[in-house]
Design a protein around this motif. Structure first.
Motif, PDB file in Angstrom:
ATOM      1  N   ARG A 164       0.789  -1.193   0.250  1.00  0.00           N
ATOM      2  CA  ARG A 164       0.022  -0.005   0.056  1.00  0.00           C
ATOM      3  C   ARG A 164       0.952   1.242  -0.013  1.00  0.00           C
ATOM      4  N   THR A 165       1.950   1.047   0.808  1.00  0.00           N
ATOM      5  CA  THR A 165       2.803   2.456   1.011  1.00  0.00           C
ATOM      6  C   THR A 165       3.505   2.730  -0.399  1.00  0.00           C
ATOM      7  N   ASP A 215       8.583   1.497   4.733  1.00  0.00           N
ATOM      8  CA  ASP A 215       9.395   2.722   5.258  1.00  0.00           C
ATOM      9  C   ASP A 215       9.386   3.957   4.271  1.00  0.00           C
ATOM     10  N   VAL A 216       8.928   4.935   4.334  1.00  0.00           N
ATOM     11  CA  VAL A 216       8.540   6.185   3.680  1.00  0.00           C
ATOM     12  C   VAL A 216       9.991   6.264   3.406  1.00  0.00           C
ATOM     13  N   LYS A 237       6.620  15.793  -0.160  1.00  0.00           N
ATOM     14  CA  LYS A 237       5.423  16.024   0.729  1.00  0.00           C
ATOM     15  C   LYS A 237       4.315  15.188   0.402  1.00  0.00           C
ATOM     16  N   ALA A 238       4.099  14.738  -0.736  1.00  0.00           N
ATOM     17  CA  ALA A 238       3.093  13.732  -0.926  1.00  0.00           C
ATOM     18  C   ALA A 238       3.047  12.637  -0.393  1.00  0.00           C
ATOM     19  N   VAL A 239       4.503  11.862  -0.628  1.00  0.00           N
ATOM     20  CA  VAL A 239       4.737  10.629   0.120  1.00  0.00           C
ATOM     21  C   VAL A 239       4.892  10.572   1.411  1.00  0.00           C
ATOM     22  N   THR A 240       5.360  11.790   2.053  1.00  0.00           N
ATOM     23  CA  THR A 240       5.576  11.887   3.434  1.00  0.00           C
ATOM     24  C   THR A 240       4.094  11.955   4.191  1.00  0.00           C
ATOM     25  N   ASP A 241       3.204  12.695   3.416  1.00  0.00           N
ATOM     26  CA  ASP A 241       2.126  12.862   4.066  1.00  0.00           C
ATOM     27  C   ASP A 241       0.942  11.854   3.742  1.00  0.00           C
ATOM     28  N   LYS A 242       1.522  10.806   2.887  1.00  0.00           N
ATOM     29  CA  LYS A 242       0.381   9.738   2.321  1.00  0.00           C
ATOM     30  C   LYS A 242      -0.679  10.351   1.776  1.00  0.00           C
ATOM     31  N   THR A 243      -0.400  11.221   0.982  1.00  0.00           N
ATOM     32  CA  THR A 243      -1.560  12.087   0.155  1.00  0.00           C
ATOM     33  C   THR A 243      -2.362  11.090  -0.830  1.00  0.00           C
ATOM     34  N   TYR A 244      -1.552  10.409  -1.259  1.00  0.00           N
ATOM     35  CA  TYR A 244      -2.520   9.298  -2.119  1.00  0.00           C
ATOM     36  C   TYR A 244      -2.659   7.897  -1.558  1.00  0.00           C
ATOM     37  N   ALA A 245      -2.666   7.705  -0.057  1.00  0.00           N
ATOM     38  CA  ALA A 245      -3.018   6.408   0.358  1.00  0.00           C
ATOM     39  C   ALA A 245      -4.561   6.241   0.162  1.00  0.00           C
ATOM     40  N   PRO A 246      -5.391   6.921   0.150  1.00  0.00           N
ATOM     41  CA  PRO A 246      -6.894   6.695  -0.083  1.00  0.00           C
ATOM     42  C   PRO A 246      -7.131   6.225  -1.564  1.00  0.00           C
ATOM     43  N   TRP A 247      -6.518   6.998  -2.578  1.00  0.00           N
ATOM     44  CA  TRP A 247      -6.385   6.602  -4.143  1.00  0.00           C
ATOM     45  C   TRP A 247      -5.697   5.015  -4.140  1.00  0.00           C
TER      46      TRP A 247
END
Length: 271
Positions: free
Chosen positions: A151-152, A189-190, A210-220
């Motif tokens: 997922r990550t 591990d991000v 920022k997108a990877v660190t904040d997991k912006t696309y985890a819901p996607w």
């Protein structure tokens, strides 16, 4: 002698019993995890030995919804995503007359074998504009093996896609080239994913980090994984050309590029 519940000695015994019980439960969990790892590793060996392209567990059910807690954030679909609800990643010319569907999980070791043997061939087949590639990515190995690496990595791939389809493909290739042992959760591990992204020129923009660190696309990523589960494909890797399955393994080896190319062209009617 039976100790009174309130005595100091009884409390010491009670505490010791709680520790022993916790240790017993942890040992049971460790044994269960070991059985899962052994079973999955055996499946990989059997799949390769038997020439089976579809390997590493089943995608039945909604296994990936185990990550629902991580997907409660607002859904953000990366730029350049396509297909139903933005769950498909198209590489190559969008108007290409023939479509190769590639079903993979970033933690799947058999996918790594396929990518090592034919990943460059897949790329070359798009160059003349006759074939485009649609990636359908899964995350069921997180349930089968434990962890969150599939997922990550998928969410990080979404951040790469937002930077450009070519950036996604290059990052996709780097992930498979550096895939950790399936018994490890290295992609969880991000920081490690960001280090790998450094191998793709121009990918590590401030927005990407920022997108990877904040997991912006985890819901996607969860939506993409659910779409895989609904596809009817039961394992990875799977490749289809215009809906026709392509054989990926022969005997105990991945089919060579020449044979893979011939199958793709035959399925697409390009021969």
């Amino acid at each position: 002698m039976t100790q009174a519940p309130g005595s100091k000695q009884a409390k010491r015994i009670s505490a010791r019993e709680r520790i022993q019980e916790a240790q017993r439960r942890e040992q049971q969990s460790a044994r269960r995890r070991q059985r899962i790892v052994v079973a999955v590793s055996a499946a990989v060996v059997l799949a390769l030995a038997g020439g089976v392209a579809v390997a590493i567990g089943s995608a039945s059910g909604k296994a990936d919804k185990a990550g629902a807690a991580a997907t409660s954030a607002p859904l953000v679909v990366p730029a350049n995503a396509g297909g139903p609800n933005g769950t498909v990643i198209t590489y190559g010319k969008a108007d290409a007359p023939h479509t190769m569907e590639v079903y993979e999980d970033f933690r799947c070791p058999v996918c790594k074998h396929f990518e090592a043997a034919n990943g460059e061939t897949v790329k070359k087949l798009t160059d003349d504009g006759q074939v485009k590639v649609e990636f359908h990515l899964a995350a069921f190995l997180d349930k089968n093996l434990g962890g969150k690496g599939s997922r990550t990595a998928l969410a990080a791939a979404g951040a790469a896609l937002n930077e450009g389809v070519d950036k996604f493909k290059a990052f996709h290739d780097v992930l498979y080239a550096n895939q950790p042992d399936e018994r490890e959760d290295g992609f969880g591990d991000v920081g490690h994913l960001l280090d790998l992204a450094g191998q793709v020129p121009g990918l590590k923009t401030d927005a990407f980090v920022k997108a990877v660190t904040d997991k912006t696309y985890a819901p996607w990523a969860a939506k993409v994984a659910d779409a895989f589960n609904d596809s009817g494909v039961t394992g990875t890797p799977t490749v289809k050309v215009d809906g026709k399955p392509v054989t990926l393994f022969a005997g105990n080896a991945v089919v060579p590029p020449e044979q893979f190319t011939a199958q793709v062209k035959q399925a697409a009617g390009l021969q």
